[in-house]
Design a protein around this motif. Structure first.
Motif, PDB file in Angstrom:
ATOM      1  N   ASP A   6       3.081   1.692  13.015  1.00  0.00           N
ATOM      2  CA  ASP A   6       4.231   1.667  13.076  1.00  0.00           C
ATOM      3  C   ASP A   6       5.005   2.717  12.236  1.00  0.00           C
ATOM      4  O   ASP A   6       4.989   2.272  11.023  1.00  0.00           O
ATOM      5  CB  ASP A   6       4.491   0.313  12.728  1.00  0.00           C
ATOM      6  CG  ASP A   6       6.169  -0.085  12.911  1.00  0.00           C
ATOM      7  OD1 ASP A   6       6.933   0.619  13.078  1.00  0.00           O
ATOM      8  OD2 ASP A   6       6.314  -1.386  13.032  1.00  0.00           O
ATOM      9  N   GLN A   7       5.450   3.809  12.670  1.00  0.00           N
ATOM     10  CA  GLN A   7       6.117   4.772  11.954  1.00  0.00           C
ATOM     11  C   GLN A   7       7.420   4.462  11.382  1.00  0.00           C
ATOM     12  O   GLN A   7       7.578   5.014  10.183  1.00  0.00           O
ATOM     13  CB  GLN A   7       6.445   5.903  13.003  1.00  0.00           C
ATOM     14  CG  GLN A   7       4.989   6.761  13.265  1.00  0.00           C
ATOM     15  CD  GLN A   7       5.299   8.095  14.095  1.00  0.00           C
ATOM     16  OE1 GLN A   7       6.136   8.228  14.790  1.00  0.00           O
ATOM     17  NE2 GLN A   7       4.299   8.919  14.101  1.00  0.00           N
ATOM     18  N   GLU A   8       7.990   3.185  12.044  1.00  0.00           N
ATOM     19  CA  GLU A   8       9.290   2.769  11.250  1.00  0.00           C
ATOM     20  C   GLU A   8       9.018   2.388   9.960  1.00  0.00           C
ATOM     21  O   GLU A   8       9.709   2.131   8.929  1.00  0.00           O
ATOM     22  CB  GLU A   8       9.936   1.737  12.065  1.00  0.00           C
ATOM     23  CG  GLU A   8      10.435   2.493  13.472  1.00  0.00           C
ATOM     24  CD  GLU A   8      11.506   3.390  13.095  1.00  0.00           C
ATOM     25  OE1 GLU A   8      12.368   3.263  12.436  1.00  0.00           O
ATOM     26  OE2 GLU A   8      11.453   4.628  13.663  1.00  0.00           O
ATOM     27  N   VAL A  48     -11.527   3.250   8.719  1.00  0.00           N
ATOM     28  CA  VAL A  48     -10.056   2.890   9.407  1.00  0.00           C
ATOM     29  C   VAL A  48      -9.798   1.555   8.899  1.00  0.00           C
ATOM     30  O   VAL A  48      -8.429   1.423   8.527  1.00  0.00           O
ATOM     31  CB  VAL A  48     -10.407   3.001  10.888  1.00  0.00           C
ATOM     32  CG1 VAL A  48      -9.187   2.168  11.488  1.00  0.00           C
ATOM     33  CG2 VAL A  48     -10.594   4.332  11.324  1.00  0.00           C
ATOM     34  N   THR A  49     -10.659   0.517   8.663  1.00  0.00           N
ATOM     35  CA  THR A  49     -10.423  -0.779   8.383  1.00  0.00           C
ATOM     36  C   THR A  49      -9.910  -0.430   6.681  1.00  0.00           C
ATOM     37  O   THR A  49      -9.156  -1.375   6.306  1.00  0.00           O
ATOM     38  CB  THR A  49     -11.492  -1.638   8.259  1.00  0.00           C
ATOM     39  OG1 THR A  49     -12.115  -1.801   9.627  1.00  0.00           O
ATOM     40  CG2 THR A  49     -11.385  -2.936   7.757  1.00  0.00           C
ATOM     41  N   GLU A  50     -10.646   0.174   5.735  1.00  0.00           N
ATOM     42  CA  GLU A  50     -10.091   0.452   4.607  1.00  0.00           C
ATOM     43  C   GLU A  50      -8.583   1.134   4.344  1.00  0.00           C
ATOM     44  O   GLU A  50      -8.053   0.589   3.774  1.00  0.00           O
ATOM     45  CB  GLU A  50     -11.414   1.407   3.747  1.00  0.00           C
ATOM     46  CG  GLU A  50     -10.820   1.626   2.481  1.00  0.00           C
ATOM     47  CD  GLU A  50     -11.558   2.295   1.491  1.00  0.00           C
ATOM     48  OE1 GLU A  50     -11.293   2.888   0.313  1.00  0.00           O
ATOM     49  OE2 GLU A  50     -12.562   2.962   2.237  1.00  0.00           O
ATOM     50  N   ALA A  51      -8.469   2.071   5.410  1.00  0.00           N
ATOM     51  CA  ALA A  51      -7.036   2.666   5.326  1.00  0.00           C
ATOM     52  C   ALA A  51      -5.903   1.570   5.897  1.00  0.00           C
ATOM     53  O   ALA A  51      -4.899   1.612   5.062  1.00  0.00           O
ATOM     54  CB  ALA A  51      -7.083   3.847   6.304  1.00  0.00           C
ATOM     55  N   ALA A  52      -6.272   0.895   6.574  1.00  0.00           N
ATOM     56  CA  ALA A  52      -5.572  -0.211   7.158  1.00  0.00           C
ATOM     57  C   ALA A  52      -5.076  -1.173   5.968  1.00  0.00           C
ATOM     58  O   ALA A  52      -4.076  -1.540   5.777  1.00  0.00           O
ATOM     59  CB  ALA A  52      -5.728  -0.810   8.422  1.00  0.00           C
ATOM     60  N   SER A  53      -6.209  -1.603   5.298  1.00  0.00           N
ATOM     61  CA  SER A  53      -5.961  -2.680   4.169  1.00  0.00           C
ATOM     62  C   SER A  53      -5.244  -1.916   2.865  1.00  0.00           C
ATOM     63  O   SER A  53      -4.629  -2.699   2.223  1.00  0.00           O
ATOM     64  CB  SER A  53      -7.340  -3.248   3.910  1.00  0.00           C
ATOM     65  OG  SER A  53      -8.127  -2.007   3.193  1.00  0.00           O
ATOM     66  N   VAL A  54      -5.374  -0.670   2.673  1.00  0.00           N
ATOM     67  CA  VAL A  54      -4.645  -0.427   1.489  1.00  0.00           C
ATOM     68  C   VAL A  54      -3.359   0.193   1.860  1.00  0.00           C
ATOM     69  O   VAL A  54      -2.486   0.744   1.093  1.00  0.00           O
ATOM     70  CB  VAL A  54      -5.367   1.208   1.009  1.00  0.00           C
ATOM     71  CG1 VAL A  54      -6.818   0.574   0.403  1.00  0.00           C
ATOM     72  CG2 VAL A  54      -5.704   2.090   1.693  1.00  0.00           C
ATOM     73  N   CYS A  55      -2.948   0.289   3.171  1.00  0.00           N
ATOM     74  CA  CYS A  55      -1.482   0.694   3.469  1.00  0.00           C
ATOM     75  C   CYS A  55      -0.469  -0.098   2.824  1.00  0.00           C
ATOM     76  O   CYS A  55      -0.239  -1.503   3.103  1.00  0.00           O
ATOM     77  CB  CYS A  55      -1.410   0.725   4.873  1.00  0.00           C
ATOM     78  SG  CYS A  55       0.395   1.248   5.543  1.00  0.00           S
ATOM     79  N   PRO A  56       0.495   0.406   1.778  1.00  0.00           N
ATOM     80  CA  PRO A  56       1.241  -0.592   1.328  1.00  0.00           C
ATOM     81  C   PRO A  56       2.336  -0.963   2.081  1.00  0.00           C
ATOM     82  O   PRO A  56       3.029  -1.916   1.809  1.00  0.00           O
ATOM     83  CB  PRO A  56       2.090   0.417   0.186  1.00  0.00           C
ATOM     84  CG  PRO A  56       1.607   1.789   0.657  1.00  0.00           C
ATOM     85  CD  PRO A  56       0.450   1.904   1.535  1.00  0.00           C
ATOM     86  N   ALA A  57       2.545  -0.512   3.128  1.00  0.00           N
ATOM     87  CA  ALA A  57       3.584  -0.912   4.267  1.00  0.00           C
ATOM     88  C   ALA A  57       3.155  -1.753   5.355  1.00  0.00           C
ATOM     89  O   ALA A  57       3.969  -2.186   6.104  1.00  0.00           O
ATOM     90  CB  ALA A  57       4.418   0.295   4.773  1.00  0.00           C
ATOM     91  N   ALA A  58       1.750  -2.004   5.563  1.00  0.00           N
ATOM     92  CA  ALA A  58       1.122  -2.574   6.465  1.00  0.00           C
ATOM     93  C   ALA A  58       1.483  -2.087   7.836  1.00  0.00           C
ATOM     94  O   ALA A  58       1.955  -2.670   8.766  1.00  0.00           O
ATOM     95  CB  ALA A  58       1.353  -3.953   6.253  1.00  0.00           C
ATOM     96  N   ALA A  59       1.523  -0.792   8.015  1.00  0.00           N
ATOM     97  CA  ALA A  59       2.088   0.201   9.024  1.00  0.00           C
ATOM     98  C   ALA A  59       0.834   0.218   9.887  1.00  0.00           C
ATOM     99  O   ALA A  59       1.254   0.845  10.993  1.00  0.00           O
ATOM    100  CB  ALA A  59       2.704   1.449   8.793  1.00  0.00           C
TER     101      ALA A  59
END
Length: 64
Positions: A6-8, A48-59
């Motif tokens: 979600d780029q927004e 990929v799962t790690e990248a999603a889990s550390v994303c501060p915006a849950a994007a």
């Protein structure tokens, strides 16, 4: 595995691109996430799962 971003929501932190550079990148203009591979090989699941889990915006959403 299927990935959607979600780029927004993206705040441009860039952790996804650092953790999984074959799957994610950032726009030069503002740092917003770019999805390079929406259906990467199963061997990329851990990063990929790690990248999603550390994303501060849950994007980042990973399904399948």
């Amino acid at each position: 595995m299927h990935i959607e971003v979600d780029q927004e929501k993206c705040c441009g932190a860039g952790q996804c691109a650092l953790i999984a550079p074959d799957v994610f990148d950032q726009r030069d203009s503002d740092g917003v996430v770019l999805l390079l591979d929406p259906e990467p090989d199963e061997s990329a699941r851990a990063v990929v799962t790690e990248a999603a889990s550390v994303c501060p915006a849950a994007a980042i959403a990973v399904t399948g």
